[in-house]
Motif scaffolding. Sequence first.
Motif, PDB file in Angstrom:
ATOM      1  N   GLY A 177       0.780  -1.183  -0.111  1.00  0.00           N
ATOM      2  CA  GLY A 177       0.059  -0.017   0.094  1.00  0.00           C
ATOM      3  C   GLY A 177       0.969   1.203   0.025  1.00  0.00           C
ATOM      4  N   VAL A 178       0.253   2.507  -0.365  1.00  0.00           N
ATOM      5  CA  VAL A 178       0.929   3.792  -0.679  1.00  0.00           C
ATOM      6  C   VAL A 178       0.140   4.749  -0.282  1.00  0.00           C
ATOM      7  CG1 VAL A 178       2.137   5.385  -2.348  1.00  0.00           C
ATOM      8  CG2 VAL A 178       2.688   2.886  -2.405  1.00  0.00           C
ATOM      9  N   ALA A 179       0.513   5.540   0.461  1.00  0.00           N
ATOM     10  CA  ALA A 179      -0.177   7.002   0.907  1.00  0.00           C
ATOM     11  C   ALA A 179       0.603   8.182   0.687  1.00  0.00           C
ATOM     12  CB  ALA A 179      -0.366   7.160   2.443  1.00  0.00           C
ATOM     13  N   LEU A 180      -0.044   9.072  -0.528  1.00  0.00           N
ATOM     14  CA  LEU A 180       0.975  10.220  -0.923  1.00  0.00           C
ATOM     15  C   LEU A 180      -0.032  11.259  -0.289  1.00  0.00           C
ATOM     16  CD1 LEU A 180       0.994   8.990  -4.600  1.00  0.00           C
ATOM     17  CD2 LEU A 180       2.964   8.818  -2.686  1.00  0.00           C
ATOM     18  N   VAL A 181       0.880  12.439   0.385  1.00  0.00           N
ATOM     19  CA  VAL A 181       0.271  13.417   1.007  1.00  0.00           C
ATOM     20  C   VAL A 181       0.952  14.627   0.482  1.00  0.00           C
ATOM     21  CG1 VAL A 181      -0.343  14.543   3.220  1.00  0.00           C
ATOM     22  CG2 VAL A 181       0.165  11.893   3.012  1.00  0.00           C
ATOM     23  N   ASN A 182      -0.052  15.767  -0.037  1.00  0.00           N
ATOM     24  CA  ASN A 182       0.492  16.919  -0.641  1.00  0.00           C
ATOM     25  C   ASN A 182       1.587  16.818  -1.456  1.00  0.00           C
ATOM     26  OD1 ASN A 182      -0.343  17.573   2.562  1.00  0.00           O
ATOM     27  ND2 ASN A 182      -1.250  19.145   1.073  1.00  0.00           N
ATOM     28  N   THR A 183       1.447  15.877  -2.619  1.00  0.00           N
ATOM     29  CA  THR A 183       2.583  15.585  -3.442  1.00  0.00           C
ATOM     30  C   THR A 183       2.171  15.781  -4.942  1.00  0.00           C
ATOM     31  OG1 THR A 183       4.524  14.438  -3.832  1.00  0.00           O
ATOM     32  CG2 THR A 183       2.562  13.207  -3.443  1.00  0.00           C
ATOM     33  N   SER A 184       3.120  15.558  -5.705  1.00  0.00           N
ATOM     34  CA  SER A 184       3.061  15.768  -7.075  1.00  0.00           C
ATOM     35  C   SER A 184       3.767  14.686  -7.925  1.00  0.00           C
ATOM     36  CB  SER A 184       3.745  17.133  -7.430  1.00  0.00           C
ATOM     37  OG  SER A 184       3.573  17.455  -9.053  1.00  0.00           O
ATOM     38  N   CYS A 185       3.564  14.648  -9.255  1.00  0.00           N
ATOM     39  CA  CYS A 185       4.020  13.778 -10.018  1.00  0.00           C
ATOM     40  C   CYS A 185       4.817  14.257 -11.262  1.00  0.00           C
ATOM     41  CB  CYS A 185       3.305  12.680 -10.595  1.00  0.00           C
ATOM     42  SG  CYS A 185       1.956  12.952 -11.679  1.00  0.00           S
ATOM     43  N   GLY A 186       4.696  15.525 -11.158  1.00  0.00           N
ATOM     44  CA  GLY A 186       5.397  16.462 -12.017  1.00  0.00           C
ATOM     45  C   GLY A 186       4.799  17.852 -12.420  1.00  0.00           C
ATOM     46  N   ASP A 187       5.228  18.720 -13.351  1.00  0.00           N
ATOM     47  CA  ASP A 187       4.888  19.862 -13.856  1.00  0.00           C
ATOM     48  C   ASP A 187       4.994  21.017 -12.435  1.00  0.00           C
ATOM     49  OD1 ASP A 187       4.115  19.275 -16.133  1.00  0.00           O
ATOM     50  OD2 ASP A 187       2.168  18.983 -15.757  1.00  0.00           O
ATOM     51  N   MET A 188       6.200  20.761 -11.575  1.00  0.00           N
ATOM     52  CA  MET A 188       6.091  21.391 -10.651  1.00  0.00           C
ATOM     53  C   MET A 188       6.728  23.127 -10.907  1.00  0.00           C
ATOM     54  SD  MET A 188       5.511  20.031  -7.531  1.00  0.00           S
ATOM     55  CE  MET A 188       6.672  20.822  -6.149  1.00  0.00           C
ATOM     56  N   ALA A 189       7.376  23.245 -12.200  1.00  0.00           N
ATOM     57  CA  ALA A 189       7.881  24.372 -12.558  1.00  0.00           C
ATOM     58  C   ALA A 189       6.844  25.298 -13.024  1.00  0.00           C
ATOM     59  CB  ALA A 189       8.984  24.205 -13.648  1.00  0.00           C
ATOM     60  N   GLU A 190       5.546  25.169 -13.013  1.00  0.00           N
ATOM     61  CA  GLU A 190       4.205  25.760 -13.381  1.00  0.00           C
ATOM     62  C   GLU A 190       3.624  26.335 -12.266  1.00  0.00           C
ATOM     63  OE1 GLU A 190       3.827  26.746 -16.814  1.00  0.00           O
ATOM     64  OE2 GLU A 190       5.640  25.491 -16.881  1.00  0.00           O
ATOM     65  N   LEU A 191       4.255  25.991 -11.183  1.00  0.00           N
ATOM     66  CA  LEU A 191       3.451  26.452  -9.930  1.00  0.00           C
ATOM     67  C   LEU A 191       3.414  28.118  -9.850  1.00  0.00           C
ATOM     68  CD1 LEU A 191       4.695  23.962  -7.218  1.00  0.00           C
ATOM     69  CD2 LEU A 191       2.492  23.842  -8.330  1.00  0.00           C
ATOM     70  N   THR A 192       2.387  28.598  -9.311  1.00  0.00           N
ATOM     71  CA  THR A 192       2.341  30.047  -9.053  1.00  0.00           C
ATOM     72  C   THR A 192       2.434  30.526  -7.429  1.00  0.00           C
ATOM     73  OG1 THR A 192      -0.075  30.041  -8.339  1.00  0.00           O
ATOM     74  CG2 THR A 192       0.218  30.017 -10.804  1.00  0.00           C
ATOM     75  N   LEU A 193       2.303  29.493  -6.499  1.00  0.00           N
ATOM     76  CA  LEU A 193       2.785  29.616  -5.072  1.00  0.00           C
ATOM     77  C   LEU A 193       1.527  30.595  -4.689  1.00  0.00           C
ATOM     78  CD1 LEU A 193       6.682  30.141  -4.980  1.00  0.00           C
ATOM     79  CD2 LEU A 193       5.297  28.309  -4.389  1.00  0.00           C
ATOM     80  N   GLY A 194       0.408  30.722  -5.281  1.00  0.00           N
ATOM     81  CA  GLY A 194      -0.832  31.150  -4.933  1.00  0.00           C
ATOM     82  C   GLY A 194      -0.652  32.749  -5.423  1.00  0.00           C
TER      83      GLY A 194
END
Length: 357
Positions: A177-194
Amino acid sequence: MGSSRRRIGIAGTVAGVGAAGVGAAVGLRRVAVGRVRLRPDPDADEPFGELRGRELTVEASDGLPLHVEVDGPDDADLTIVFSHGYTLNQDSWHYQRRDLQGSLQMVFWDQRCHGRSGRGDPLKATIEQTGDDLYAVLKATVRRKQPVILVGHSMGGMSIMALADRHPQLFKRQVVGVALVNTSCGDMAELTLGLPLVLAKVVRPLAPRTLRGLGRRAELVERARGLGADLAFVVTRKMAFADRQVSPTVVGFLEQMIRATPIDVIAEFYPALMAHDKVACLGVLGRVPTLVLAGGQDRLTPAGHSRRIADALPDAELVEVEEAGHVLPLEYPGVVTGGLRRLIDRVRPEYQEERTA
């Protein structure tokens, strides 16, 4: 079984530019901070950072010492391995460590250059390397055929994806089993940081250069971080949490973990986070039941990233807390712990049936 969805509304980025702001800040806003800290706080007496397990040192593939702690009986029928996020350490799992005590064995570790683990070569500050580190932790702490659930927050979830990419044979055979919390598999460079999109497009290219510059002036920046505790508290509360009633003690605890992470370490890992792309490994994760938890107001890994992961997995439960930020294990610990209990209940009958077959 198709993906299930839970959307939770409860009334009531500690990275990149945000981390740089915390690192370079000088003390301001003392009156506002004091007002927040003086209000009634049910978590004021919580022993944050004091829960400890049996300590051991695990050697990573490049020889770096990794600090690991183990709780619970050695003969437990199930082990849960917790991987923390960027700029944090294993103590960020405080509530889960406290509330899941019992028949389980739990393994906590500090990712390289974080917490009490060793400082390594800056060129090894990659998600691929943290995946290899997780593999070393598994080999050192878990018996060969013992079932394992992997739990990762933020960068810790990325480390699990890197493990799946490099060691797919573990999934289903041992990782159940796996639990993924507040994470991403990619496209992090597109973040706006709000930030508004127009402003984000201006800020994004500056962040790596700013952090590299801070890393080269680490001694000066660390002195400023110590002086800027009040502003750091305000920035942490704003960037990491969405619940306005979040405990001031919890905010202070998170801020202390971030402040304890050297600014040059923050600078070294930032490019790896922005380049992270593990979409291709989701098929491996899809072999086992997966819990995906998201914060509706998460500025670092917005909920859309979690939805993307859940949509790609055939047996995923997605839980989205609408009024939560980037640190669900501390902001809404009951949601995280409850989800883990459900995941445990889901996987236990399956591997116990296989053992008796």
